[in-house]
Design a protein around this motif. Structure first.
Motif, PDB file in Angstrom:
ATOM      1  N   SER A  12     -27.652 -27.712  15.665  1.00 55.90           N
ATOM      2  CA  SER A  12     -26.470 -28.031  15.025  1.00 55.90           C
ATOM      3  C   SER A  12     -26.338 -26.772  14.121  1.00 55.90           C
ATOM      4  CB  SER A  12     -26.397 -29.170  14.365  1.00 55.90           C
ATOM      5  OG  SER A  12     -27.213 -29.197  13.381  1.00 55.90           O
ATOM      6  N   GLY A  13     -25.124 -26.480  13.612  1.00 61.88           N
ATOM      7  CA  GLY A  13     -24.832 -25.113  13.001  1.00 61.88           C
ATOM      8  C   GLY A  13     -25.433 -25.143  11.606  1.00 61.88           C
ATOM      9  N   ASP A  14     -25.608 -26.586  10.971  1.00 64.40           N
ATOM     10  CA  ASP A  14     -26.041 -26.681   9.632  1.00 64.40           C
ATOM     11  C   ASP A  14     -27.727 -26.594   9.307  1.00 64.40           C
ATOM     12  OD1 ASP A  14     -26.536 -28.953  10.666  1.00 64.40           O
ATOM     13  OD2 ASP A  14     -25.585 -30.074   9.465  1.00 64.40           O
ATOM     14  N   LYS A  15     -28.171 -26.378  10.547  1.00 67.22           N
ATOM     15  CA  LYS A  15     -29.743 -26.188  10.532  1.00 67.22           C
ATOM     16  C   LYS A  15     -30.152 -25.084   9.952  1.00 67.22           C
ATOM     17  CE  LYS A  15     -31.834 -29.687  12.463  1.00 67.22           C
ATOM     18  NZ  LYS A  15     -32.766 -30.413  11.866  1.00 67.22           N
ATOM     19  N   PRO A  16     -29.749 -23.821   9.899  1.00 68.50           N
ATOM     20  CA  PRO A  16     -29.948 -22.501   9.246  1.00 68.50           C
ATOM     21  C   PRO A  16     -29.807 -22.904   7.664  1.00 68.50           C
ATOM     22  CG  PRO A  16     -28.608 -21.911  10.890  1.00 68.50           C
ATOM     23  CD  PRO A  16     -28.644 -23.461  10.874  1.00 68.50           C
ATOM     24  N   GLN A  17     -28.809 -23.641   7.233  1.00 70.59           N
ATOM     25  CA  GLN A  17     -28.677 -23.810   5.775  1.00 70.59           C
ATOM     26  C   GLN A  17     -29.764 -24.913   5.222  1.00 70.59           C
ATOM     27  OE1 GLN A  17     -24.765 -25.446   4.954  1.00 70.59           O
ATOM     28  NE2 GLN A  17     -25.238 -26.078   3.201  1.00 70.59           N
ATOM     29  N   GLU A  18     -29.993 -25.663   6.194  1.00 71.36           N
ATOM     30  CA  GLU A  18     -31.174 -26.656   5.942  1.00 71.36           C
ATOM     31  C   GLU A  18     -32.401 -26.130   5.687  1.00 71.36           C
ATOM     32  OE1 GLU A  18     -31.978 -30.016   8.602  1.00 71.36           O
ATOM     33  OE2 GLU A  18     -29.954 -30.612   8.374  1.00 71.36           O
ATOM     34  N   ALA A  19     -32.858 -25.085   6.714  1.00 69.81           N
ATOM     35  CA  ALA A  19     -33.993 -24.473   6.536  1.00 69.81           C
ATOM     36  C   ALA A  19     -34.304 -23.564   5.581  1.00 69.81           C
ATOM     37  CB  ALA A  19     -34.091 -23.830   8.029  1.00 69.81           C
ATOM     38  N   LEU A  20     -32.942 -22.980   5.125  1.00 68.53           N
ATOM     39  CA  LEU A  20     -33.172 -21.840   3.921  1.00 68.53           C
ATOM     40  C   LEU A  20     -33.180 -22.576   2.655  1.00 68.53           C
ATOM     41  CD1 LEU A  20     -30.437 -19.286   4.845  1.00 68.53           C
ATOM     42  CD2 LEU A  20     -32.860 -19.037   4.591  1.00 68.53           C
TER      43      LEU A  20
ATOM     44  N   GLU B  18     -34.798  -7.071  10.918  1.00 68.61           N
ATOM     45  CA  GLU B  18     -34.673  -6.376   9.373  1.00 68.61           C
ATOM     46  C   GLU B  18     -33.362  -6.071   9.142  1.00 68.61           C
ATOM     47  OE1 GLU B  18     -37.402  -5.018   7.314  1.00 68.61           O
ATOM     48  OE2 GLU B  18     -38.796  -6.201   8.466  1.00 68.61           O
ATOM     49  N   ARG B  19     -32.456  -5.985   9.953  1.00 70.18           N
ATOM     50  CA  ARG B  19     -31.315  -5.431   9.634  1.00 70.18           C
ATOM     51  C   ARG B  19     -30.290  -6.568   9.380  1.00 70.18           C
ATOM     52  NH1 ARG B  19     -32.273  -1.275  12.751  1.00 70.18           N
ATOM     53  NH2 ARG B  19     -32.091  -2.587  14.703  1.00 70.18           N
ATOM     54  N   LEU B  20     -30.610  -7.684   9.953  1.00 71.86           N
ATOM     55  CA  LEU B  20     -29.850  -8.926   9.787  1.00 71.86           C
ATOM     56  C   LEU B  20     -30.212  -9.721   8.557  1.00 71.86           C
ATOM     57  CD1 LEU B  20     -29.771 -10.600  13.434  1.00 71.86           C
ATOM     58  CD2 LEU B  20     -28.170  -9.202  12.463  1.00 71.86           C
ATOM     59  N   ASN B  21     -29.286 -10.582   7.949  1.00 73.57           N
ATOM     60  CA  ASN B  21     -29.433 -11.248   6.672  1.00 73.57           C
ATOM     61  C   ASN B  21     -30.481 -12.620   7.128  1.00 73.57           C
ATOM     62  OD1 ASN B  21     -27.865 -13.486   7.476  1.00 73.57           O
ATOM     63  ND2 ASN B  21     -26.001 -12.297   6.409  1.00 73.57           N
ATOM     64  N   CYS B  22     -30.528 -13.211   6.037  1.00 73.01           N
ATOM     65  CA  CYS B  22     -31.816 -14.531   6.198  1.00 73.01           C
ATOM     66  C   CYS B  22     -30.965 -15.502   7.083  1.00 73.01           C
ATOM     67  CB  CYS B  22     -31.916 -15.038   5.035  1.00 73.01           C
ATOM     68  SG  CYS B  22     -32.994 -14.091   3.808  1.00 73.01           S
ATOM     69  N   TYR B  23     -29.586 -15.706   6.744  1.00 72.12           N
ATOM     70  CA  TYR B  23     -29.020 -16.735   7.545  1.00 72.12           C
ATOM     71  C   TYR B  23     -28.921 -16.552   9.009  1.00 72.12           C
ATOM     72  CZ  TYR B  23     -25.460 -20.093   8.624  1.00 72.12           C
ATOM     73  OH  TYR B  23     -24.587 -20.966   9.073  1.00 72.12           O
ATOM     74  N   ASP B  24     -28.385 -15.196   9.464  1.00 76.77           N
ATOM     75  CA  ASP B  24     -28.247 -14.807  10.782  1.00 76.77           C
ATOM     76  C   ASP B  24     -29.671 -14.680  11.278  1.00 76.77           C
ATOM     77  OD1 ASP B  24     -25.395 -14.349  10.534  1.00 76.77           O
ATOM     78  OD2 ASP B  24     -25.665 -12.249  10.034  1.00 76.77           O
TER      79      ASP B  24
ATOM     80  N   ALA C  28     -39.747 -20.907   7.573  1.00 75.53           N
ATOM     81  CA  ALA C  28     -38.350 -21.460   7.888  1.00 75.53           C
ATOM     82  C   ALA C  28     -38.155 -21.396   9.238  1.00 75.53           C
ATOM     83  CB  ALA C  28     -37.129 -20.988   7.067  1.00 75.53           C
ATOM     84  N   ARG C  29     -38.012 -20.130   9.756  1.00 83.29           N
ATOM     85  CA  ARG C  29     -37.863 -20.234  11.452  1.00 83.29           C
ATOM     86  C   ARG C  29     -38.848 -20.989  12.187  1.00 83.29           C
ATOM     87  NH1 ARG C  29     -39.285 -14.115  13.332  1.00 83.29           N
ATOM     88  NH2 ARG C  29     -41.084 -15.094  13.292  1.00 83.29           N
ATOM     89  N   ALA C  30     -40.109 -21.089  11.684  1.00 83.44           N
ATOM     90  CA  ALA C  30     -41.035 -21.767  12.547  1.00 83.44           C
ATOM     91  C   ALA C  30     -40.902 -23.263  12.376  1.00 83.44           C
ATOM     92  CB  ALA C  30     -42.552 -21.509  11.978  1.00 83.44           C
ATOM     93  N   MET C  31     -40.013 -23.586  11.602  1.00 83.78           N
ATOM     94  CA  MET C  31     -39.767 -25.163  11.046  1.00 83.78           C
ATOM     95  C   MET C  31     -38.390 -25.478  11.756  1.00 83.78           C
ATOM     96  SD  MET C  31     -41.899 -25.868   7.360  1.00 83.78           S
ATOM     97  CE  MET C  31     -40.901 -24.996   6.604  1.00 83.78           C
ATOM     98  N   ILE C  32     -37.768 -24.450  11.953  1.00 82.32           N
ATOM     99  CA  ILE C  32     -36.148 -24.885  12.105  1.00 82.32           C
ATOM    100  C   ILE C  32     -36.077 -25.772  13.343  1.00 82.32           C
ATOM    101  CG2 ILE C  32     -35.440 -22.637  13.723  1.00 82.32           C
ATOM    102  CD1 ILE C  32     -32.910 -22.634  11.920  1.00 82.32           C
ATOM    103  N   ASN C  33     -36.742 -25.958  14.292  1.00 81.87           N
ATOM    104  CA  ASN C  33     -36.722 -26.862  15.389  1.00 81.87           C
ATOM    105  C   ASN C  33     -37.399 -28.256  15.203  1.00 81.87           C
ATOM    106  OD1 ASN C  33     -39.136 -25.437  15.766  1.00 81.87           O
ATOM    107  ND2 ASN C  33     -39.365 -25.604  17.686  1.00 81.87           N
TER     108      ASN C  33
END
Lengths: 282, 232
Positions: free
Chosen positions: A108-116, A90-96, A143-148
């Motif tokens: 890779s580091g661009d996966k969170p961006q892709e997922a968002l 809850e205290r972290l943002n969407c990206y983190d 997005a978290r469930a699909m990130i991998n």
């Protein structure tokens, strides 16, 4: 390699009480499968067995060709889960929130961006989770469930409590996953959702499957009236036989411009469920 | 054991703590307090840096214990721990990630005590070593409480009295002989005793035995709690 889910005679008992009773389901790769049933039917228990969180009392379950009692890191890295409880920081943002899981999976580091971007939350990337609306949280969990890039996606009541617009957004994302060849296992008590999304469904009542198959075929199977219903412009409705005589009458009404709408008398899944179990879905 | 996952948990906790005032204050409060007290209170016959060993003992008994218990219990309550485990994180990887974060944060605080106490050479090494040992035991107690508790509230209700015993008993022992005898059986009491004679004598057998015995008991309790709940 088997990329689907197979269950054979799954039984689960808690303290002598039978929660699941001889469940047999086969889900092929790329299929959207819906497990439908009222609250307490055993849907979440079945998901927990399939994901190795619970062990069945009897029977065999296989996920990606592996016994669910012996799932390893390799299988877990190929599945994604959207559980009944969000489990977001809850205290972290969407990206983190997504960055944590990208790091865990070694992506890779661009996966969170892709997922968002995929779930339409890129603009809200810096917002803490506690400030997100329920719909946004659901999209973030998806997005978290699909990130991998999972081969199998488990979605437990993915649109529960969402307004129709947000629910439609989630449906679009699920359909996109199917296009990518992902197998989707979803539980819901929303019949329309199941009819719209699923290739196959199982109706679960008190731990037993009471009907199984394609939603359209199931509804047609229980179309006992087998009639054509005409809604006329004068507000009246007429039921016609589903034969050549009925077709002739439909033709005449259409020719005279009397018809507002034409329906079949197929029941919906809820009616089928009621017919089979004598109880409603809620 | 996967270093990548441990590092991911560590980094997550670093970011999360910055926004979690309840945990953050645990790490800051005593180091800040010792700096203020050491500079502002000077009394006749009072030993130089009188507050350093006293507050260092309290810090060691309080910060790692409460923060570990609170972090673990919150993760259980909010289901984030279950999600981590279902994403391939092993319980031990999680514990090492969070534990190493707490250890680092507390050792930074320990640095403040060391600077305030003006420890140098052997004194400094002994101080850092004994604080590290105490922080490890305290973290393990926190982990046991966190593993045992179902939610944050129940963790707090256990960790507050436990933390009070370990942190305040060595202080009360200064005024009461019975309490002093009890305190000698506790790791925090022995560490406080050791801190008060830093540099003058090495660690005696009594301290070593009490620390090892306390460590073993805590490890056993953690094992029991872990076996009961498996963390998630």
């Amino acid at each position: 390699m088997n990329n689907g889910i197979h269950m054979k005679n799954i039984v689960k008992e808690f303290g002598g009480h039978r929660i699941l009773n001889g469940i047999e389901i086969k889900i092929e790769k790329g299929e959207i499968f819906g497990l439908l049933g009222p609250s307490g039917a055993g849907k979440t228990t079945l998901i927990k067995i399939l994901t190795g969180q619970l062990t069945q009392t009897e029977g065999e379950a296989e996920l990606l060709g592996t016994d669910t009692r012996r799932l390893t890191d390799r299988e877990y890295s190929r599945i994604g889960m959207m559980l009944d409880n969000t489990g977001l920081y809850e205290r972290l943002n969407c990206y983190d929130n997504l960055l944590l899981f990208a790091r865990i999976y070694g992506l890779s580091g661009d996966k969170p961006q892709e997922a968002l971007k995929m779930v339409g939350l890129w603009e809200a990337k810096g917002q803490t989770v506690q400030k997100l609306s329920k719909g946004m949280k659901q999209r973030l969990v998806l997005a978290r469930a699909m990130i991998n890039g999972p081969d199998i996606l488990f979605l437990d009541e993915p649109t529960s409590g969402l307004d129709p617009a947000n629910a439609r957004g989630i449906h679009r994302l699920i359909q996109k996953q199917r296009e990518k060849g992902t197998t989707v296992f979803l539980t819901t008590h929303n019949m329309e959702e199941a009819e719209k999304l699923c290739d196959n469904i199982a109706l679960l009542c008190e731990g037993s499957i009471v009907e199984y198959g394609n939603p359209g075929e199931i509804c047609r199977r229980y179309n006992h009236q087998n009639k054509i219903c005409l809604s006329l412009k004068n507000g009246k409705q007429i039921l016609l036989e589903n034969d050549s005589n009925g077709a002739w009458q439909v033709y005449n009404c259409l020719k005279e411009g009397l018809v507002e709408a034409i329906h079949s008398t197929e029941p919906n899944l809820e009616t089928v469920f009621m017919e089979l179990t004598g109880r409603s879905f809620e | 054991m996967d270093g990548r996952k441990i590092s991911a948990i560590f980094k997550k906790q670093l970011k999360d703590t910055m926004k979690n005032k309840t945990v953050l204050i645990q790490f800051i409060m005593f180091p800040l307090l010792v700096v203020i007290m050491d500079h502002s209170i000077k009394m006749e016959h009072m030993e130089e840096h009188f507050f350093v060993p006293l507050f260092a003992t309290m810090y060691m008994g309080m910060a790692p214990l409460t923060s570990m218990a609170s972090i673990l219990a919150e993760e259980k309550e909010k289901n984030t721990l279950r999600v981590l485990f279902l994403s391939n994180v092993k319980p031990m990887e999680y514990l090492i990630g969070i534990g190493s974060y707490i250890l680092l944060a507390c050792m930074l605080g320990t640095g403040v005590f060391a600077v305030t106490g003006e420890y140098k050479g052997r004194e400094l090494l002994e101080f850092l070593f004994i604080m590290l040992a105490g922080i490890l035991i305290s973290t393990l107690i926190g982990a046991a409480i966190g593993a045992w508790s179902k939610n944050e509230m129940s963790a707090t209700s256990i960790s507050v009295p436990v933390m009070m015993i370990f942190s305040f008993l060595p202080m009360i022992a200064m005024f009461n002989n019975t309490v002093k005898n009890i305190s000698r059986l506790l790791w925090s009491g022995q560490i406080n005793r050791f801190l008060n004679q830093l540099g003058t004598a090495g660690m005696d057998m009594e301290t070593v035995c009490v620390l090892l015995a306390n460590g073993a008991i805590v490890l056993f309790l953690f094992g029991m709690a872990y076996k009961k709940s498996g963390l998630a």
